[in-house]
Design a protein around this motif. Sequence first.
Motif, short mmCIF file in Angstrom:
data_model
loop_
_atom_site.label_atom_id
_atom_site.label_comp_id
_atom_site.label_asym_id
_atom_site.label_seq_id
_atom_site.Cartn_x
_atom_site.Cartn_y
_atom_site.Cartn_z
N UNK A 82 -9.50 -1.01 -14.14
CA UNK A 82 -8.59 -2.05 -14.60
C UNK A 82 -7.44 -2.35 -13.67
N UNK A 83 -7.30 -1.59 -12.59
CA UNK A 83 -6.20 -1.83 -11.65
C UNK A 83 -6.38 -3.19 -10.98
N UNK A 84 -5.23 -3.89 -10.72
CA UNK A 84 -5.26 -5.20 -10.08
C UNK A 84 -5.54 -5.02 -8.59
N UNK A 130 -7.20 -13.21 -11.67
CA UNK A 130 -6.78 -11.83 -11.39
C UNK A 130 -8.04 -10.98 -11.24
N UNK A 131 -8.22 -10.35 -10.09
CA UNK A 131 -9.41 -9.52 -9.82
C UNK A 131 -9.04 -8.07 -10.07
N UNK A 132 -9.73 -7.44 -11.00
CA UNK A 132 -9.45 -6.05 -11.39
C UNK A 132 -10.63 -5.14 -11.05
N UNK A 133 -10.33 -3.84 -10.93
CA UNK A 133 -11.37 -2.85 -10.67
C UNK A 133 -12.21 -2.64 -11.93
N UNK A 134 -13.52 -2.82 -11.85
CA UNK A 134 -14.36 -2.62 -13.04
C UNK A 134 -14.52 -1.15 -13.43
N UNK A 135 -14.25 -0.24 -12.50
CA UNK A 135 -14.30 1.20 -12.79
C UNK A 135 -13.46 1.91 -11.73
N UNK A 136 -13.18 3.16 -11.98
CA UNK A 136 -12.40 3.95 -11.02
C UNK A 136 -13.26 4.25 -9.80
N UNK A 137 -12.66 4.15 -8.62
CA UNK A 137 -13.43 4.41 -7.42
C UNK A 137 -12.59 4.32 -6.16
N UNK A 138 -13.28 4.23 -5.04
CA UNK A 138 -12.65 4.18 -3.72
C UNK A 138 -12.89 2.80 -3.12
#
Length: 375
Positions: free
Chosen positions: A99-101, A170-178
């Motif tokens: 969810x991070x931007x 707004x483009x967000x991270x779909x999951x936690x990652x690198x």
Amino acid sequence: MNFLRQILIIAVLAGAGWGGYTFYQQEFANGAGNERSGRGRGGPGAVGVETEAALMRNLSQAVEAVGTTRAIRSVEIVPLADGRVTELNITPGGEVEEGAVIARLDDDIERANLSAAEGTLLQKQQAAERAARLRESQTVSLAALETLRAEEIVARAAVDRAQRQLDDRTIRAPFAGVLGLTSIDVGARVEAGDRLTTLDDLSKVEVEFQLPETLFARAKPGLGVVARGSAFPGRTFEGRIVAVDSRVDRNSRSFLTRAELPNPDRTLPSGMFVLMSITLDDYEAVTVPDAAIVSEGSNTFVYRILDGKAAKTKVATGLRERGLVEIRGGLAAGDLVAVTGLQRLRDGAEVNVLNSEPATSDAGKLTGAQKGSRS
């Protein structure tokens, strides 16, 4: 006189030669025989040997393959709309939470459209509410009320559409990652589908590799694997097989297998070449040193030591590992076998054990540590 002197000299030399031979027989030949027969323990014809006991050990059968790592989840981060980049939060190699931007596009028009849609919705809601009150006094027809309610639904859908168009900016991270590298800068104009960067979930990595069809029945999910990469000499990564393809390739006569490796410290990247070792079986078996095995044609023998004699025993062998041979039949744990002097041994020959403390002299009495020791 000369003749007698020659006879005397010959007699003296002959006596000296016989005495030397006798001395050699007593001091050297017999001593060597005693040494060969176990430092004097046993008859003069006994063969000196060293022995070891057949022991239960854990054995593992493994095969090797090569594969390439792949993140457990991997996506390309792309915008869903056209626009100008106003915010960019991409640090190559940096970790982000779900969810991070990651980036934002200019959204002035979308915000205005949302405000207009919300205003229209408010107008339609109020009109429908007034019509509902007037309907109670039969001032407004039922058809007019239903029309106003339908217009309210359409206005609400327009608000949802405008909100979605604004969210797409707004483009967000779909999951936690690198995050990976980017070639986009703030102020650049992008189109829908342009790649901004990549996102890999490296908490685990998958490795796909091919195995020969002869192993199809033995390769099952849950089998252990060990991976090694040339970038990390001396380090291993342990995991499990998670999937096996249902088909065998008719050209290569191999099938695709997928393993999963935990990667909590994100050491393994995606796309790395690794050497895989797959443990097909892990079991306990009777083993003897490789030096105890005697091969004669297609048959394999060992010399068991029983009551001071050698018994030539046919055995069935299996896996060979680190100087040990698996015995699948013919011996029991604790049996003593000869490991030296095999060239001089014959079935039924008397033996003298040269090692003063033969391994496990009491046949069959193995300690728990011996039974569980790894080869």
